[in-house]
Enzyme design. Structure first.
Site, PDB file in Angstrom:
ATOM      1  N   VAL A 185      -4.518  -4.455  -1.807  1.00  0.00           N
ATOM      2  CA  VAL A 185      -5.051  -5.698  -2.369  1.00  0.00           C
ATOM      3  C   VAL A 185      -6.505  -5.947  -1.986  1.00  0.00           C
ATOM      4  O   VAL A 185      -7.159  -6.804  -2.592  1.00  0.00           O
ATOM      5  CB  VAL A 185      -4.197  -6.919  -1.964  1.00  0.00           C
ATOM      6  N   ARG A 213       0.805  -1.218   0.000  1.00  0.00           N
ATOM      7  CA  ARG A 213       0.000   0.000   0.000  1.00  0.00           C
ATOM      8  C   ARG A 213       0.844   1.278   0.000  1.00  0.00           C
ATOM      9  O   ARG A 213       0.409   2.303  -0.507  1.00  0.00           O
ATOM     10  CB  ARG A 213      -0.927   0.012   1.221  1.00  0.00           C
ATOM     11  N   TYR A 247      -7.323 -12.521  12.637  1.00  0.00           N
ATOM     12  CA  TYR A 247      -6.203 -13.089  11.879  1.00  0.00           C
ATOM     13  C   TYR A 247      -6.485 -14.534  11.495  1.00  0.00           C
ATOM     14  O   TYR A 247      -6.356 -14.920  10.325  1.00  0.00           O
ATOM     15  CB  TYR A 247      -4.943 -12.990  12.736  1.00  0.00           C
TER      16      TYR A 247
END
Length: 355
Positions: free
Chosen positions: A96, A68, A187
């Site tokens: 992404v 990024r 996560y």
């Protein structure tokens, strides 16, 4: 590899800053490099992704680094060229999780630089804290980056590879996508999905000439504990996570891990399982899922509990480098000593300077 020195490698314009079908004004088409296969590494500005890009260079690839941050990418490119002046390194900023930006990224690389022969997705975000401190936004960020990120990029690259009848795809997942540890729920949610996507893709691509490799690392010594995001009692969360990501018995040397990962992807292996903890944990969970789930519950009991949630405010997260500052006295000295190896790794992998 072509030995021509590339002191001024090209930068692809940000996908969001140009149409997907035409380069921005004044952008020069890079000169072709003879015989160098092209690799796109997503999440390559620091840490494990940066080390994987270096391994691909050593295997004779031209690399495109994507993440990024333009600033972090430029630092990563400078580091790679300082160590490998013969390499060709291009950078292409992209989020992404933004599907339109990913489309423009892939189209731009294929048009301006050549066919993508290798795709490696490493982009990740680590959010540490109890489930009670997590918000839906935490899940959106994790799933957007670590599940939909690989899906977005792979599904754009894949048609080109299938048309050519060749290609290598590697998706970095995690042992947290095989066994769900406490205080890493967003996560693990994203990583479980990434494992399913990559393993399913392997089966779908059988016989096509394109391979998909599921990479399952455990904790890596990259310095990621300073860039991880902490919520709840951030200082106490850092006190267990930082040493876990740094100590030799619990974490793996990231350079050695990157070497094995890239080798496995280029060889077309279905899986690359890293660290004994990953291998044993995955096998035990497959045979006795109730046992490992209960074991994780016991681990959760010794971690900061619900009463320590959100002293900074609901949903607040801070980077590890900030969370560390909340430790005082002997606790700070002990944690600093236990994270020494991880801190050193962060200096060499752009983790401690990248944002």
């Amino acid at each position: 590899m072509d030995s021509t020195v590339s002191s001024t490698p090209s930068t692809l314009p940000s996908p969001s800053a140009r149409p997907a079908t035409s380069p921005s004004a004044g952008t020069a088409r890079p000169a072709p490099r003879g015989g160098e296969p092209l690799a796109l590494v997503v999440g390559a500005s620091r840490g494990l992704g940066l080390l994987c890009a270096e391994q691909l260079i050593q295997h004779g690839h031209r690399v495109v680094l994507s993440s990024r941050s333009q600033e972090s990418l430029e630092a990563a490119r400078a580091q790679l060229l300082a160590e490998h002046p013969e390499a060709t390194v291009d950078i292409a900023p992209c989020d992404v999780s933004d599907r339109h930006a990913v489309t423009a990224l892939v189209e731009g690389v294929e048009r301006d630089l050549g066919p993508i022969e290798v795709l490696l997705t490493v982009a990740g975000i680590i959010q540490v804290g109890p489930a009670q401190a997590m918000t839906l936004e935490h899940f959106d960020q994790a799933v957007g980056t670590m599940l939909m990120g690989p899906v977005n990029v792979t599904m754009q690259v894949l048609p080109h590879m299938r048309q050519r009848g060749r290609g290598r795809i590697g998706t970095v997942t995690s042992v947290g996508g095989k066994v769900a540890p406490p205080h890493l729920l967003p996560y693990s949610t994203a990583k479980f999905g990434a494992v399913g996507f990559s393993e399913g893709l392997t089966a779908e691509l059988a016989g096509t000439g394109v391979t998909a490799t599921t990479i399952v690392p455990g904790l890596m010594r990259t310095g990621s504990h300073d860039a991880a995001l902490f919520t709840g009692d951030a200082a106490r969360e850092f006190a267990w996570f930082g040493p876990s990501a740094s100590l030799p018995l619990l974490s793996m040397d990231a350079e050695r891990a990157a070497e094995r990962m890239v080798h496995g992807v280029l060889e077309g292996h279905t899986h690359v399982m890293l660290t004994p903890v990953t291998q044993v944990g995955s096998r035990v969970h497959g045979l006795a899922p109730s046992f490992t789930t209960r074991l994780m519950g016991l681990v959760n009991r010794v971690l900061p509990g619900a009463e320590a949630v959100d002293p900074l405010g609901p949903g607040t997260t801070v980077e590890g480098r900030v969370a560390r500052q909340g430790l005082r006295g002997r606790a700070r000295r002990v944690v600093d000593a236990l994270t020494t190896l991880g801190d050193r790794a962060g200096e060499s992998t752009n983790e401690r300077t990248a944002r």
